[in-house]
Structure formats: structure tokens, C-alpha cells
Design a protein around this motif. Structure first.
Motif, short mmCIF file in Angstrom:
data_model
loop_
_atom_site.label_atom_id
_atom_site.label_comp_id
_atom_site.label_asym_id
_atom_site.label_seq_id
_atom_site.Cartn_x
_atom_site.Cartn_y
_atom_site.Cartn_z
N VAL A 17 105.25 21.84 77.07
CA VAL A 17 106.30 22.54 76.09
C VAL A 17 107.53 22.66 77.13
O VAL A 17 108.60 22.39 76.54
CB VAL A 17 106.04 23.86 75.59
N LEU A 18 107.40 23.08 78.46
CA LEU A 18 108.53 23.25 79.15
C LEU A 18 108.98 22.08 79.80
O LEU A 18 110.46 21.93 79.64
CB LEU A 18 107.92 23.90 80.41
N LEU A 19 108.51 21.03 79.78
CA LEU A 19 109.10 19.63 79.96
C LEU A 19 109.64 19.21 78.92
O LEU A 19 110.76 18.33 79.10
CB LEU A 19 107.90 18.77 80.22
N GLY A 23 113.41 19.68 79.97
CA GLY A 23 113.77 18.22 80.31
C GLY A 23 113.23 17.95 81.92
O GLY A 23 113.22 18.94 82.52
N PRO A 24 113.05 16.76 81.97
CA PRO A 24 112.37 16.54 83.29
C PRO A 24 113.27 16.43 84.78
O PRO A 24 112.97 16.66 85.65
CB PRO A 24 111.88 15.00 83.13
N GLU A 25 114.59 16.44 84.29
CA GLU A 25 115.61 16.58 85.36
C GLU A 25 115.67 18.24 85.83
O GLU A 25 115.94 18.21 86.96
CB GLU A 25 116.84 15.78 84.89
N ASP A 29 113.92 22.34 89.42
CA ASP A 29 114.82 23.49 89.70
C ASP A 29 114.17 24.79 89.12
O ASP A 29 114.31 25.91 89.60
CB ASP A 29 116.41 23.39 89.10
N LEU A 30 113.92 24.59 87.93
CA LEU A 30 113.34 25.91 87.16
C LEU A 30 112.02 26.43 87.88
O LEU A 30 111.82 27.50 87.80
CB LEU A 30 112.99 25.42 85.82
N ALA A 31 111.06 25.59 88.18
CA ALA A 31 109.83 25.71 88.99
C ALA A 31 110.30 26.44 90.35
O ALA A 31 109.53 27.51 90.72
CB ALA A 31 109.09 24.35 89.39
N ARG A 32 111.14 25.95 90.99
CA ARG A 32 111.75 26.76 92.37
C ARG A 32 112.23 27.94 92.11
O ARG A 32 111.89 28.99 92.74
CB ARG A 32 112.81 25.81 93.02
#
Length: 119
Positions: A17-19, A23-25, A29-32
């Protein structure tokens, strides 16, 4: 293995769902940012006196809760014993009242009068 009550299947669903939403780009950054936030939260928990107090209070509450659960189990056990004893008493009283209500002819035949001997 569950983390925060989330199983592996649910975790994969959240990632998908997050992907789709982010979006993949922008996902790396969101994970960091999420990782940094988790590190800051962990550091705060380890260094903050308020957090330490909250953790100690939580441990004390959990210990008290465990004690209360044990006491409750003991009370329930005693209650079950009392209920069992009450049932036995009730059954005894019923059998005695049934025997007392029996016709008098059956009682008189089973009980012989005392012999009247005079010495």
C-alpha cells in the motif's frame, strides 16, 4: 513473529500500500525518515528520565496486575468449592425432606416399638 501486533502478511500488505500511495521514487526517503524517527524515539526512551519513570510505572502495574490475576484465580477456586458444597447440602436437604414426607405407614413398619419389660 509479530511486531507491534502486526504479522508478516499484514506487514507485506502495508508495504505494498505504501508503494502504491507514495510511489517507488519517494519510498526510500520515507523509509530513511521512518528509521531516523525510530532511532530518535529509542534514544529518547533510553535517555529521558520521564520515559524511565513511565517504564518503571508500567512494570509495577504489570506486576500488580499479575498479582491480581493470581488472587482472582484463587477466589474463583474458592467460589467453585463453595458452590459445590452448597449443591451437596441442597441435595442432602432434598433427600431428607423427601424421606420425611414419605407416608407414615412405611415409617411405622420399619421402626418397632420398644419392648415393655418390667424388671
Amino acid at each position: 513473529m509479530e511486531i507491534l501486533g502486526i504479522g508478516p502478511g499484514e506487514f507485506i500488505l502495508i508495504l505494498v500500500v505504501l508503494l502504491v500511495v507514495v510511489g517507488p521514487e519517494r519510498l526510500p526517503d520515507l523509509a530513511r525518515q521512518a528509521g531516523r524517527l525510530l532511532v530518535r524515539g529509542r534514544n529518547w526512551l533510553q535517555s529521558s528520565p520521564d520515559a524511565a519513570m513511565v517504564l518503571r510505572a508500567r512494570q509495577e502495574i504489570e506486576q500488580e496486575l499479575a498479582s491480581l490475576r493470581t488472587s482472582l484465580l484463587e477466589v474463583q477456586s474458592v467460589r467453585d468449592e463453595v458452590i459445590g458444597a452448597a449443591r451437596q447440602i441442597e441435595e442432602s436437604v432434598e433427600s431428607l425432606t423427601t424421606a420425611a414426607r414419605a407416608p407414615s405407614c412405611t415409617r411405622s413398619s420399619s421402626i418397632a416399638p420398644p419392648s415393655s419389660r418390667h424388671a
